[in-house]
Design a protein around this motif. Sequence first.
Motif, short mmCIF file in Angstrom:
data_model
loop_
_atom_site.label_atom_id
_atom_site.label_comp_id
_atom_site.label_asym_id
_atom_site.label_seq_id
_atom_site.Cartn_x
_atom_site.Cartn_y
_atom_site.Cartn_z
N GLN A 72 -3.24 -16.34 -12.28
CA GLN A 72 -2.52 -16.09 -11.20
C GLN A 72 -3.69 -16.26 -9.84
O GLN A 72 -3.64 -16.38 -8.55
CB GLN A 72 -1.75 -15.13 -11.04
N SER A 73 -4.84 -15.76 -10.39
CA SER A 73 -6.13 -15.66 -9.34
C SER A 73 -6.85 -16.88 -9.22
O SER A 73 -7.57 -16.96 -8.55
CB SER A 73 -6.73 -14.39 -9.50
N MET A 96 1.23 -12.30 -6.29
CA MET A 96 1.20 -13.73 -6.17
C MET A 96 1.04 -14.39 -4.77
O MET A 96 0.17 -15.04 -4.33
CB MET A 96 1.96 -14.79 -7.05
N PRO A 104 -2.14 -8.97 -9.07
CA PRO A 104 -1.75 -9.05 -10.51
C PRO A 104 -2.76 -8.40 -11.46
O PRO A 104 -2.18 -8.13 -12.25
CB PRO A 104 -2.04 -10.72 -10.44
N GLY A 105 -3.95 -8.36 -11.06
CA GLY A 105 -4.71 -7.85 -12.05
C GLY A 105 -4.61 -6.28 -12.32
O GLY A 105 -4.55 -5.65 -13.34
N ASN A 153 -16.46 1.63 2.07
CA ASN A 153 -16.37 0.83 0.63
C ASN A 153 -14.87 1.12 0.08
O ASN A 153 -14.15 0.19 -0.40
CB ASN A 153 -17.35 1.64 -0.24
N VAL A 154 -14.37 2.28 0.29
CA VAL A 154 -12.92 2.62 -0.38
C VAL A 154 -12.21 1.86 0.51
O VAL A 154 -10.94 1.46 -0.21
CB VAL A 154 -12.95 4.14 -0.13
N ARG A 163 -24.70 -14.09 -10.97
CA ARG A 163 -23.72 -14.31 -10.06
C ARG A 163 -23.61 -13.47 -8.95
O ARG A 163 -23.55 -13.74 -7.83
CB ARG A 163 -22.42 -14.53 -10.59
N TYR A 167 -11.36 -9.32 -12.73
CA TYR A 167 -10.54 -9.70 -11.57
C TYR A 167 -11.11 -9.76 -10.33
O TYR A 167 -11.20 -10.86 -9.51
CB TYR A 167 -9.13 -9.01 -11.77
N ILE A 199 -11.92 -1.57 -0.83
CA ILE A 199 -11.46 -1.72 -2.15
C ILE A 199 -9.88 -1.44 -2.04
O ILE A 199 -9.23 -2.48 -2.56
CB ILE A 199 -11.73 -0.62 -2.96
N PHE A 200 -9.33 -0.67 -1.12
CA PHE A 200 -7.96 -0.37 -1.18
C PHE A 200 -7.14 -1.32 -0.15
O PHE A 200 -5.86 -1.56 -0.18
CB PHE A 200 -7.42 1.05 -1.33
N ARG A 257 -24.37 -11.84 -15.90
CA ARG A 257 -23.39 -11.56 -15.01
C ARG A 257 -24.25 -11.41 -13.63
O ARG A 257 -23.84 -11.65 -12.61
CB ARG A 257 -22.19 -10.84 -15.11
N PHE A 281 -7.79 -4.66 -3.34
CA PHE A 281 -6.76 -4.31 -4.14
C PHE A 281 -5.46 -5.18 -3.83
O PHE A 281 -5.14 -5.75 -5.02
CB PHE A 281 -6.28 -2.90 -3.58
N PRO A 282 -4.93 -5.78 -2.69
CA PRO A 282 -3.84 -6.46 -2.60
C PRO A 282 -4.16 -8.02 -3.44
O PRO A 282 -3.25 -8.25 -3.74
CB PRO A 282 -3.90 -6.60 -1.11
N VAL A 297 -6.89 4.29 -10.09
CA VAL A 297 -7.71 4.73 -9.00
C VAL A 297 -9.13 4.75 -9.43
O VAL A 297 -10.07 4.26 -8.90
CB VAL A 297 -7.53 5.89 -8.55
N MET A 352 0.67 -1.28 -0.07
CA MET A 352 -0.29 -0.02 0.00
C MET A 352 0.82 0.99 -0.04
O MET A 352 0.38 2.31 -0.61
CB MET A 352 -0.91 0.11 1.26
N ALA A 374 -2.44 -13.05 -15.86
CA ALA A 374 -3.11 -12.29 -14.50
C ALA A 374 -4.25 -13.42 -13.96
O ALA A 374 -4.48 -13.71 -12.78
CB ALA A 374 -3.23 -10.97 -14.46
N LEU A 393 -12.54 1.94 -8.26
CA LEU A 393 -13.78 2.33 -7.82
C LEU A 393 -14.99 2.02 -8.51
O LEU A 393 -15.92 1.28 -8.09
CB LEU A 393 -13.73 3.83 -7.53
N MET A 408 -13.23 -5.39 -13.28
CA MET A 408 -14.18 -6.19 -13.01
C MET A 408 -13.98 -7.82 -13.16
O MET A 408 -14.38 -8.29 -12.11
CB MET A 408 -15.29 -5.64 -14.12
N PRO A 415 -14.54 -15.32 -16.91
CA PRO A 415 -14.62 -14.09 -16.84
C PRO A 415 -13.54 -13.08 -17.57
O PRO A 415 -13.74 -12.19 -18.34
CB PRO A 415 -14.63 -13.64 -15.39
N VAL A 416 -12.40 -13.57 -17.34
CA VAL A 416 -11.12 -13.01 -18.20
C VAL A 416 -11.31 -12.94 -19.55
O VAL A 416 -11.28 -12.01 -20.48
CB VAL A 416 -9.83 -13.30 -17.61
N ASP A 442 -14.42 -9.90 -10.03
CA ASP A 442 -15.44 -10.88 -9.77
C ASP A 442 -14.85 -12.49 -9.50
O ASP A 442 -15.55 -13.10 -8.84
CB ASP A 442 -15.94 -11.21 -11.31
N THR A 443 -13.46 -12.58 -9.57
CA THR A 443 -12.96 -13.87 -9.12
C THR A 443 -12.49 -13.82 -7.69
O THR A 443 -12.34 -14.83 -7.00
CB THR A 443 -11.72 -13.99 -9.77
N LEU A 462 -19.43 5.74 -6.64
CA LEU A 462 -18.20 4.94 -6.77
C LEU A 462 -18.11 5.06 -8.34
O LEU A 462 -16.92 5.24 -8.75
CB LEU A 462 -18.11 3.34 -6.59
#
Lengths: 427, 300, 301
Positions: free
Chosen positions: C188-189, B293, B217-218, B203-204, C299, B184, B207-208, C296, B212-213, B110, A1, C185, B114, B182, C219-220, B186-187, C13
């Motif tokens: 990897q997920s 990863m 990779p995405g 929310n923010v 889901r 990424y 996300i972050f 989508r 985010f972490p 950024v 971060m 990517a 969001l 989106m 999805p990707v 979703d997974t 958002l």
Amino acid sequence: MKFTKSVVAAAVTSLVLPLAACSGSGSGSGSVNLVFRQFDPKGEVAGLTTAIDAWNKSHPKIHVEMQTLSPNNVQQFAREANSGSGPDIDQIGYADVAFLAKPKILLSLDDLMKKDPVPGGTDNLLAKDMVTFDGKTWAMPWTADTMALVYNPKALSAAGVKSPPTTWEQLAADAKQISSSSSGKTSGFCFAASGSATSSQWNAINYYIWAHGGTLVQKNPSGAWQPGIAQPQLANAIQYFADLFSSGASPKANQAVQDYSDPSIVNGLATGSCAMSYEPPATFAPLLKQAKAAGTTLTTAPMPSGLTDGATHLGGRALGINRNSKHPDEAWQVIKYLMSATTFKTYSQYPASKSTLTQLTVPESQQGFVKQLPHARSFARYIGSDMTVASIEQLVNQRFSAVYSGQSSSSDAAAAIISGLTKGLKG
Amino acid sequence: MTADVTSKPAVRDAPKKVVARRDPNRRRARDLLVIVPTFAILLVIVFPVLWMVFTSLRPTTALAARLPWSRYFDGLGFGAYGRLFGNSDFARYIGNSLLVSAVSTCCTVVLASLAAYALSRFVFRLRRTVLMVVLATQLLPFVVLITPIYLSFGELGLLNSYVGLIIVYTAMTLPLAIYLLMGYFDTIPLALDEAARIDGCSNVGVIFRVVFPIALPGIVTVIVTTFIATWEEYFFASVLNTSEDLKTVQVGLSSFFGEYTSDWGVIMAAATVATIPTIVLFSIVQKRLVAGMAAGSVKE
Amino acid sequence: MASRSARRQPYALTTPALIVIGVLFVFPSVYNVVLAFQKLSPYDTPGDATWVGFDNFKAIFSDPQIGSATLNTAFWLTALTVAIRLVLGLGLALLLQSQVLARWRLRGVGRTLVLVPWMLPPVVAVACWKSIFDANTGVLNQFLVSTHIVSKGVPFLAQTSTAWWSVIAIIVWRELPFVVIVMMAGLQSIPKEQYEAAAIDSAGRWQSFLHITLPNLRPVIVVVVLMTVIQTFNNFVYVWLSTGGGPGTYTQVLATQLYSAAFVANDLGQGAAIGIVMTATMAVFALIYLRVTGDREGRSA
């Protein structure tokens, strides 16, 4: 971060800093600052830069800032001028002057010419028909060029060809002879024959048609535009170029080449794998240097029928004043300076003025251009219909190329060109 | 496919796997069955670029000349690079491009995070509309529309500025970034954000701090695609900014294309120089990708 | 109360992104529609335009080349290159993700190398390929001739039998990195536990690819296909620079038609009309595509 945060912080800082630095660049006191935009790569205009530096030294009150925006983008200039900005003086290809004159993006120069005439008058300017529209002059012809035959005398004589061809038919025969007697090592005649919109086979095609008394489009006495060549004649022209490939006079590889300055043609000439091609003067000069480095001799001659009036084209660049310029009088003075022999002493282009042209000393190898230039005539003959010259060029290049690649016969292609022209000219 | 299989035996016992991977004895000869074809493919992929670098080093006369193989390497030198830096302010162009691309990439990532989070996690009435609007932007033919854009940017005072170009690049790259993120997001299991929300995250914050972490990779992928898209953009850069001080790498590069002659040696040299910052950048980002990863595997 | 603010959240958002997108896109997209009903040269100001009704659209459909250009765009330019990119991209991503490369510490190198084509501006990329493809002096032809695979240099870009394949090679080469990196990517997920479970069930490598890798990548892949299809469909740079639509009009596509109309014939209105037809085609494609690839909403609800 932490990484992300620091990146964002850095981004914000770097965004704000240049903003602060940008604000408020006050102009100098008393002197006029003019922007002159030209579009040749900086490496080609060292001589022009010298001339402008000299002007700035001797004219402290009128400072000229040369701006290079390469490649040529005349629509960008139109965009800027239409929104009230843009450079004061713009270098314009001849073919583009009409586009800028019609919406009056350029300042009409007639008043300035009357007030403060060009030394030697405008009578001796070449290509005046490319800068005059609706009875007014919109730009000054500045440089002139045409395509001359560039050839390798050794390659010609090795095949028993004593002198460069003076007719198109002879060119085809000589080129075939060169290709076959060198068993493929040297191609007789190289030219950019791709079907793309700007492919420079366009020049050769027109030269051929003009040399045979035709023209692609013409205005009839009633003022309407129509095709200027009959289908069988056009089919013959197409067949001529297609035969260059089937006879081996020209290499098939050329069918993928779009431009006369493409390395495959320029280096082909320089290294001796092409015996003949055609080039404008500005391409020939660096080519000659390359050829010397590679131990090849190259020289120029007029194109086939090149000494016949109107059988070759006169191209070049003009200088115009932006209608938004706050200092048209000063801009006019700079234009006069740029047109003078002083500028052409350091700027290695041919001036578009017969009198300035005669003041130049031209090396023997470039005589082809100098001999042909007085007989060359501009593309103004195609300007004024609803079809742009570029559209005619695209149509013709595409159809010729379709014959080379075996997609259509020369008579079908000729019919397609004629019908395309007829449709396009009517708008 | 090979990936799955070779990783399988090690996966069964996680701690052992770590030891095993560091153990050079585990490098087996049959690994070459994967390594050799992979690098053969990579060689084909990289060849044209190597050819570009090679061309930038060759003397002008050798370009497009029919030479015997033995004479291919004659007279290599850095002449083109001399001409490149002698005839243009190329270092400055690179600086401009780095600035514009870096800032717009940050903005895009950024803003896209969001939006993508909202589109991935919430069911709301205009969701489909927002998705279609974002997608529709990808369909516009900008070449035709450049004149009105130019005029409106002139009105807004955004011509000849970094800010104007940054806004354009952010807007231009947002749609793809939103769609990618989106995918990424979703997974990532919903349970994770719910847990974080119970812990009092906004929310923010979710996300972050959480998404985010895991999606790193995405995110890195989006950074890479956005950065490259802005780095290679020529059209807007050439139209909106004509001042010499603000030229980007692509505009500088194109200025070597002339009507009469193009110095291909210099163009290839310029392209080579222009790719170096990106390559350096990616070798740094690579490590983040690996770190991502590791973060992703802590999921359980 | 809580539900009301929760209902606003998604809008809060998405708004920042939508505003930035709006700055650039709203005005032009509206203007594009207006322009399609006008006649305007690139040298005039928008105020100089004259209204021509549906003439620009009529002209599109009376153009004899429109059929072949549409077919070229849909099949050669888009469908074929996207399919090839997808297969090669997934394969390459799997290779680069493999434990073998990690063991030999070659993953980083591989990942960087695979991105390299993408770093070349298209103009330079096409120029490089053209010089490689040249029939006389190109290194590819020299190689083919010296190994006696062909007896004479092949003008790859100038003959109908090879022109499209050459253009496709250039596009796939230049645009492959995007697909590879996005796929990597995605790979990897995928949670490792799923493969573990499969291994316990002693599933084969093909089985786990089919039942774990592909469904997780879905999805990707859905996004990649959609985006690459749209971008390729609208792309004119590769064709314009490599063949210029030739030989003849053999590789003419809709985007080059658009460019020619707007900037060769100086008719922006005609260009905008072609643009609208292209946009509409892609919009229909996108709608059908999104429906077919599944809702989508189901889901995430």
